[in-house]
Scaffold this active site. Structure first.
Site, PDB file in Angstrom:
ATOM      1  N   ASP A   1       0.218  -7.783   1.354  1.00 34.61           N
ATOM      2  CA  ASP A   1       0.566  -6.346   1.514  1.00 34.61           C
ATOM      3  C   ASP A   1       2.008  -6.258   1.616  1.00 34.61           C
ATOM      4  O   ASP A   1       2.527  -5.617   2.500  1.00 34.61           O
ATOM      5  CB  ASP A   1       0.137  -5.538   2.721  1.00 34.61           C
ATOM      6  CG  ASP A   1       0.057  -4.055   2.514  1.00 34.61           C
ATOM      7  OD1 ASP A   1       0.319  -3.578   1.402  1.00 34.61           O
ATOM      8  OD2 ASP A   1      -0.269  -3.541   3.737  1.00 34.61           O
TER       9      ASP A   1
ATOM     10  N   SER B   1       4.981   2.837   7.838  1.00 33.32           N
ATOM     11  CA  SER B   1       4.529   1.629   7.308  1.00 33.32           C
ATOM     12  C   SER B   1       5.698   1.385   6.313  1.00 33.32           C
ATOM     13  O   SER B   1       6.211   1.890   5.633  1.00 33.32           O
ATOM     14  CB  SER B   1       3.367   1.998   6.233  1.00 33.32           C
ATOM     15  OG  SER B   1       2.107   2.100   7.190  1.00 33.32           O
TER      16      SER B   1
ATOM     17  N   HIS C   1       0.839  -1.284  -0.072  1.00 31.15           N
ATOM     18  CA  HIS C   1      -0.080  -0.042   0.216  1.00 31.15           C
ATOM     19  C   HIS C   1       0.794   1.355   0.032  1.00 31.15           C
ATOM     20  O   HIS C   1       0.273   2.212  -0.205  1.00 31.15           O
ATOM     21  CB  HIS C   1      -1.098  -0.041   1.236  1.00 31.15           C
ATOM     22  CG  HIS C   1      -0.489   0.318   2.553  1.00 31.15           C
ATOM     23  ND1 HIS C   1       0.014  -0.711   3.304  1.00 31.15           N
ATOM     24  CD2 HIS C   1      -0.075   1.273   3.244  1.00 31.15           C
ATOM     25  CE1 HIS C   1       0.868  -0.455   4.475  1.00 31.15           C
ATOM     26  NE2 HIS C   1       0.577   0.993   4.324  1.00 31.15           N
TER      27      HIS C   1
END
Length: 436
Positions: free
Chosen positions: A200, A279, A170
């Site tokens: 992911d 992230s 993402h």
């Protein structure tokens, strides 16, 4: 130092080495006090004496001693006084340094053992963490010129000396161009090697010199324990490298992929702060080894103070190997579309309701029936999968969890509820159509 200077000055000015401006050539000295005279007039005045007064007053006595002593003794006394003053000055100087060090408080960085270990961990692993900028192409509405604008950013880490960078999918989703900034602030254009939307995970490649690439140590996530210390390194809010600490607050959690909604199993739950921009960054154990990728945070208030989740390194390891070798992940599928879990619960049954099973897919070839409508528009339910290879299936997450343990080409026994009867149907698993 001031005291020593004054003392030495007094000694020097009282020394014969420094005579007054008008040296005394004769011993005849005019006293500053009145000379006593006899009151009787018949006393004849005596011959003027070399000394103005009898008995001698202190000033006269001092001058007499100064003028009647041997010059050699003057030089000796002066030398003695000079040596004494120098020794006293040196002793005062040393005493001043000692006293200054006693009164001036100098802060000392006395860190505890755990603090030193944390500082060392951050310094040793920071060169492995990179900053990723996601650029998107935009067209000006008036000039129709195409330009790139930053649409997001995140973190990543160096996987090997070949220039492979691992991050979250993402972080790079929807990017027309990607740039990777290393720890020394050198920036390189990056290209996508491959990605796994279901888990992911994405792998990038940069053409950077090998001496600038420091791979992160790879650990193991199978033997983690709740309460174990963890450390998260990243670039939150586009800042420089930051470190947050915490503990493992839960294991074997399950979250959904942000791209496909497919569940990710065995996720690590931590209370270490994972802010926007963290992230794709590494989650490390106390030894400085990678145990997970920071991927999501659950915060009911919307702040970055909730529960953080990291994809375990054991899961990431297999995915990255496939992406580096083949550029894709060959994950097996049944080739079906199934109804949401809430719809099946409303029917009062437990399992996965098959909505669609294309004829060219594994389930369609095996004969699984999809949900359809008859000629009167009535809904006819398809097969409801209740187990795979003897493992019970109550929802879509159970089905995904079982398939993750299988490989492409495996034959599985799918037990379905068809009407009022149960049937067992063998199905050969295949990869996704776009991955074949």
């Amino acid at each position: 130092m001031v005291a020593s200077s004054l003392i030495s000055t007094n000694f020097l000015f009282s020394s014969p080495l420094f005579p007054p401006r008008s040296p005394i050539r004769k011993l005849t000295i005019v006293s500053l006090h009145k000379i006593p005279t006899p009151s009787s007039s018949h006393v004849k005045p005596h011959k003027r004496s070399l000394l103005p007064c009898r008995p001698l007053c202190p000033p006269c006595l001092n001058k007499l001693l100064l003028t009647t002593r041997n010059p050699f003794s003057f030089a000796l006394d002066s030398l003695l006084i000079l040596c004494t003053s120098l020794a006293l000055s040196l002793s005062l100087l040393v005493a001043d340094v000692d006293s200054a060090s006693a009164f001036v408080v100098t802060p000392q960085r006395k860190l505890q053992t755990d603090e030193l270990a944390t500082v060392r961990l951050f310094q040793e692993n920071t060169p492995s963490v990179v900053y990723i900028t996601n650029l998107a192409a935009r067209q000006d509405a008036f000039t129709l010129d195409v330009f790139e604008v930053p649409q997001g950013s995140g973190s990543g880490f160096v996987w090997d000396k070949g220039g492979n960078i691992v991050t979250n999918y993402h972080v790079i989703r929807g990017a027309s161009d990607l740039r990777v900034t290393l720890a020394d602030q050198s920036t390189f254009d990056a290209k996508v090697v491959g990605f796994d939307q279901d888990k992911d995970v994405a792998v990038l490649h940069v053409d950077a010199p090998k001496d600038k690439l420091r791979p992160i140590p790879i650990g193991v996530s199978a033997d983690l324990l709740v309460g174990q210390k963890v450390f998260a390194i990243g670039n939150p809010f586009g800042l420089d490298h930051t470190l947050t600490t915490g503990v493992i607050s839960g294991l074997r959690r399950e979250i959904s992929s942000a791209a496909t909604g497919r569940p990710i199993q065995d996720v690590i739950q931590t209370d270490a702060a994972i802010n926007p921009g963290n992230s794709g960054g590494p989650l490390l154990d106390s030894a400085g080894s990678l145990i997970g990728i920071n991927t999501a945070i659950y915060s009911p208030s919307g702040a970055s103070s909730g529960v953080g989740f990291s994809i375990p390194v054991d899961t990431v390891n297999g995915i990255v190997d496939q992406l580096v070798k083949f550029g894709k992940v060959t994950r097996p599928i049944l080739g079906i579309k199934f109804a949401p879990d809430q719809s099946v619960e409303q029917l009062g049954v437990s399992g996965v309701l098959v909505l669609d099973a294309p004829a060219n897919g594994p389930a369609g070839k095996a004969g699984l029936l999809p949900t359809k409508r008859d000629s009167y528009g009535r809904l006819i339910l398809g097969d409801i999968i209740t187990s795979v290879n003897g493992k019970k299936v109550t929802n879509g997450s159970d089905l995904y969890r079982i398939l993750d343990q299988c490989h492409v080409g495996d034959k599985v026994i799918v037990e379905v509820l068809r009407g009022d009867q149960k049937e067992k149907i063998p199905v050969v698993l295949e990869p996704k159509a776009d991955e074949s």
